[in-house]
Design an enzyme around this catalytic site. Sequence first.
Site, PDB file in Angstrom:
ATOM      1  N   GLY A 208      -9.812  -6.152 -37.341  1.00 14.02           N
ATOM      2  CA  GLY A 208     -11.025  -5.453 -37.763  1.00 14.02           C
ATOM      3  C   GLY A 208     -12.118  -5.556 -36.712  1.00 14.02           C
ATOM      4  O   GLY A 208     -11.863  -5.439 -35.518  1.00 14.02           O
ATOM      5  N   GLY A 209     -13.326  -5.796 -37.148  1.00  7.43           N
ATOM      6  CA  GLY A 209     -14.470  -5.873 -36.235  1.00  7.43           C
ATOM      7  C   GLY A 209     -14.311  -6.938 -35.183  1.00  7.43           C
ATOM      8  O   GLY A 209     -14.731  -6.761 -34.027  1.00  7.43           O
TER       9      GLY A 209
ATOM     10  N   ALA B  50      -0.546  11.027  -3.417  1.00  2.00           N
ATOM     11  CA  ALA B  50       0.820  10.498  -3.329  1.00  2.00           C
ATOM     12  C   ALA B  50       0.934   9.237  -4.163  1.00  2.00           C
ATOM     13  O   ALA B  50       0.411   8.191  -3.807  1.00  2.00           O
ATOM     14  CB  ALA B  50       1.190  10.195  -1.879  1.00  2.00           C
TER      15      ALA B  50
ATOM     16  N   ARG C 281      -7.267 -15.376 -42.424  1.00  2.00           N
ATOM     17  CA  ARG C 281      -8.339 -14.518 -42.943  1.00  2.00           C
ATOM     18  C   ARG C 281      -8.148 -14.306 -44.445  1.00  2.00           C
ATOM     19  O   ARG C 281      -7.133 -13.770 -44.897  1.00  2.00           O
ATOM     20  CB  ARG C 281      -8.308 -13.180 -42.216  1.00  2.00           C
ATOM     21  CG  ARG C 281      -9.280 -12.133 -42.744  1.00  2.00           C
ATOM     22  CD  ARG C 281     -10.716 -12.540 -42.559  1.00  2.00           C
ATOM     23  NE  ARG C 281     -11.609 -11.404 -42.764  1.00  2.00           N
ATOM     24  CZ  ARG C 281     -12.869 -11.516 -43.140  1.00  2.00           C
ATOM     25  NH1 ARG C 281     -13.387 -12.718 -43.369  1.00  2.00           N
ATOM     26  NH2 ARG C 281     -13.620 -10.452 -43.291  1.00  2.00           N
TER      27      ARG C 281
ATOM     28  N   GLY D 231       0.809  -1.211   0.000  1.00  2.00           N
ATOM     29  CA  GLY D 231       0.000   0.000   0.000  1.00  2.00           C
ATOM     30  C   GLY D 231       0.839   1.255   0.000  1.00  2.00           C
ATOM     31  O   GLY D 231       1.166   1.789   1.070  1.00  2.00           O
TER      32      GLY D 231
ATOM     33  N   THR E 215       0.374   3.938  -2.897  1.00  2.00           N
ATOM     34  CA  THR E 215      -0.313   5.035  -3.580  1.00  2.00           C
ATOM     35  C   THR E 215      -1.478   5.574  -2.759  1.00  2.00           C
ATOM     36  O   THR E 215      -2.252   4.827  -2.156  1.00  2.00           O
ATOM     37  CB  THR E 215      -0.812   4.564  -4.948  1.00  2.00           C
ATOM     38  OG1 THR E 215       0.282   4.011  -5.679  1.00  2.00           O
ATOM     39  CG2 THR E 215      -1.411   5.707  -5.735  1.00  2.00           C
TER      40      THR E 215
ATOM     41  N   GLU F  31       3.314   1.385 -11.791  1.00  2.04           N
ATOM     42  CA  GLU F  31       4.690   1.279 -11.288  1.00  2.04           C
ATOM     43  C   GLU F  31       5.609   2.360 -11.874  1.00  2.04           C
ATOM     44  O   GLU F  31       6.776   2.127 -12.162  1.00  2.04           O
ATOM     45  CB  GLU F  31       5.261  -0.123 -11.522  1.00  2.04           C
ATOM     46  CG  GLU F  31       4.524  -1.185 -10.724  1.00  2.04           C
ATOM     47  CD  GLU F  31       5.365  -2.386 -10.372  1.00  2.04           C
ATOM     48  OE1 GLU F  31       6.596  -2.272 -10.305  1.00  2.04           O
ATOM     49  OE2 GLU F  31       4.775  -3.454 -10.158  1.00  2.04           O
TER      50      GLU F  31
END
Length: 388
Positions: free
Chosen positions: A346-347, A130, A275, A124, A126, A370
Amino acid sequence: MNYELSAEEQALYDRVCDFADTVVAPAAYEYDTKRRLPLEIIAQMGEMGLFGLPFPEEVGGQGKTYFQLCLAVEALGRVDQSIGVTLEAGVGLGIMPIYRYGTAAQRAEFLPDLLAGRALAGFGLTEAAAGSDAGATRTTAVLDGDEWVINGSKQFITNSGTPITKLVTITAVTGEKTAPDGSVKKELSCIIVPNGTPGFTVEPGYDKVGWNTSDTHPLTLRDVRVPAANLLGERGRGYANFLQSLDEGRIAFAALGTGAAQGCLEEALRYAKERVVFGTNIGANQHIAFKLARMQARVHQARLAWQDAARKMDAGRPFKMEASIAKMVCGEAAMDNARDATQIFGGYGFMNESRVARHYRDSKILEIGEGTTEVQLMIITRELGLAA
């Protein structure tokens, strides 16, 4: 610098790639949709010894190198960045501080389960004000008899709220100290906070753009009391200790980015060969072929960057600048390859069932987490002897 993998290193990479392809990849979309960390997969990674890779056998580790840990992170990152970062953060931010700075009692209490993958730990650092500027930390820890009383909050903390999370190491202001120039600065220390401690609240997880399977939470600490013996490392050395952890962690983070870039290349190359449009596969189109060639070049550059930094670290040589270069280059390679792979698909590349779609969403954080790209540029500039 030798960039050839040893037989042992190649065997490890191949073994983790096989695990990634046969176990992690088939489940990735399901867990990404559910936004849940698959603990059964984490358990298997623990059984493979992945969490213990860079630690000595005498403490329960595998006795391997940091380079080998990075190989495993890269292999996992090819198919699922969330699983890759769970390992990267679990070791670099969770286990490493306990191993490196912990007392014999702290090691005995926490390392066995962490190294075996039966438990996870978070770091812990962040806060809302800060992150890169750790000196702005507002969380405080005050000694009251033989206990620390902690108040504050943390955010974006990985592995902090899983059912197997055992602890979070937090940075807190434990006083003030006078610098050589006479200025008064905050004294930062690291303190172990076991999950379940009264007043320690793991808030609901974030609704993230990507890394949906990775566990990430804000944390609240209100009059949290832990024994004075939970101080991790020397009092007032929290800032220096976390900087070392970040320098090392950036190499593994870079390996994760390389894995993502490699995964995008593999998927795009396969699709370009399969493809068929207007009677021929799209890979025969020079525009697509050149795009794939650039993707290959990025992977090659990224891999050389993190491997150079990791070899130097394992050899005990300075690696701060190389770690920042690797982190920056590899994060950009992942983002650029994800963008190109999605375009080639593509899609289909816009559908979350597609691996490249998940890489597209996931890869942006590799330029932020990081230490942002801008922070890496600052570090590199300073290492060159320039003011920035």
